[in-house]
Enzyme design. Sequence first.
Site, PDB file in Angstrom:
ATOM      1  N   ASN A   1      -6.632   5.636 -20.217  1.00 55.24           N
ATOM      2  CA  ASN A   1      -6.216   4.237 -20.245  1.00 55.24           C
ATOM      3  C   ASN A   1      -4.900   4.092 -21.007  1.00 55.24           C
ATOM      4  OD1 ASN A   1      -8.413   3.155 -18.818  1.00 55.24           O
ATOM      5  ND2 ASN A   1      -9.692   3.235 -20.654  1.00 55.24           N
TER       6      ASN A   1
ATOM      7  N   CYS B   1     -12.699   5.105 -12.609  1.00 55.67           N
ATOM      8  CA  CYS B   1     -13.273   4.263 -13.654  1.00 55.67           C
ATOM      9  C   CYS B   1     -14.711   3.923 -13.280  1.00 55.67           C
ATOM     10  CB  CYS B   1     -12.457   2.986 -13.814  1.00 55.67           C
ATOM     11  SG  CYS B   1     -13.084   1.874 -15.097  1.00 55.67           S
ATOM     12  N   HIS B   2     -15.601   3.959 -14.271  1.00 50.86           N
ATOM     13  CA  HIS B   2     -17.026   3.744 -13.991  1.00 50.86           C
ATOM     14  C   HIS B   2     -17.480   2.303 -14.193  1.00 50.86           C
ATOM     15  CE1 HIS B   2     -17.668   5.065 -18.458  1.00 50.86           C
ATOM     16  NE2 HIS B   2     -17.226   3.842 -18.371  1.00 50.86           N
TER      17      HIS B   2
ATOM     18  N   HIS C   1     -10.386  -2.717 -14.862  1.00 49.51           N
ATOM     19  CA  HIS C   1     -11.031  -3.459 -15.949  1.00 49.51           C
ATOM     20  C   HIS C   1     -10.982  -4.962 -15.740  1.00 49.51           C
ATOM     21  CE1 HIS C   1     -10.533   0.227 -18.808  1.00 49.51           C
ATOM     22  NE2 HIS C   1     -11.602   0.341 -18.021  1.00 49.51           N
TER      23      HIS C   1
END
Length: 460
Positions: A157, A179-180, A216
């Site tokens: 990130n 990304c999870h 995000h």
Amino acid sequence: MRYEENRVTDIQIAYIGGGSRGWAWTFMTDLAMESQISGTIRLYDIDREAARSNEIIGNRLKQRGDVPGKWDYVVKDTLQDALKEADFVVISILPKTFDEMETDVHMPERLGIYQSVGDTAGPGGMIRALRTLPMFLEFGEAIKKYCPRAWVINYTNPMTLCVRALYQAFPEIKAFGCCHEVFGTQKVLAAIAERELGCGSIDRREIHVNVLGINHFTWFDYASYRGMDLFPIYRRYVDAHYEEGFEEKDNHWMNSTFACAHRVKMDLFRRYGLIAAAGDRHLAEFMPGEEYLKDPQTVASWKFGLTTVAWRKEDLQKRLERSHRLVSGQEEIKLEPTGEEGILLIKALCGLERVVSNVNIPNTGRQIANLPVSAVVETNAVFERDAIRPVLAGEVPEQVRQLILPHLENHDRIMQVVLGDNRDVDLVVEAFMNDPLVKGRAAREQIQALVQDMMAATLG
């Protein structure tokens, strides 16, 4: 790589940041459980001793009789040696140390600006980007020189800007960000469906979603389970449980720095009609500072927490202690699925699977039609042999688009700073003042002083 019947062997993976104590172990675990692929992991990290520890841990795994995935781990002393003719490159680095991150996260608090993560958006995300992106430009140039055909998987990130920097350095690069956060929201929807429908256990992969947004700050405008529209079910649950939120089993928000009650998601759903698909800690940082991050009391009322860097330092110490136990053989890595998809995506790119998963790549295919082509966006994509084909996700609703645009504008500003002299304070001040967390919270003079102090403290 060598192709055999239903197997691919001699895969060469360069792991940049191979000394990390977290993602590296996750990666090792998933590799150890996969019998269809094998090869060599080349560990490269500026902390050679940490990489050496992971070399020992990884090779211990290979010797175990219960491990089907056989991989050799070897430390490389230079980036060139790690990358040369690699098939895959994995990047998972911490830009500098948690001391610098402490400035990212906590120095803005002097102006009443609170951040729940501080690595993607807000002041912390932007200053972190100024440290990180010059390294990613170097990585991109090195990949162009030593392994231009490699697939590059980024876990670092700020995800969006890191991927953008790789393409800036090497436009033909085959890079993507994993990304999870989307997986976590699928799990929440699965659990809510179980409760509301009274059915048995639902695997999150059975929750089919359309993904659109930026990392995000991602959204679902479609979610289904076995042909059933989950939006009405989610709406009923939100209306009934808005005040208390959703608590996951054995993971109460007050007992875990990463947990939440998903009340921010619920509030965003009521306001915008889409399901926000990231943890509340991340989502809150993309919204105006007066809403979810006004002060610690407001944060607590929304039932999530501020992840302090002091906690991260304590956690690092625990991981260092665990590393010692793993190296000495006092502890072994447990062979349990981690929930990540990186290894599954590698299998797909090797031609062993065909997978649909969320991915961060440039919007050049206009997968989100009303966001700029220059943006790195997060949508679903089809992964298959040597190809990633982004799924056309459609348009984000105008209200959501207006929430996303200030962040994309700041991505442009930060890239402009990095590609210039990396000391353009005025442009960074503009980015801070445009950021929703900061906007309207302090006078320009105060923000300029904050920018100067944060840059002096962490860029060195």
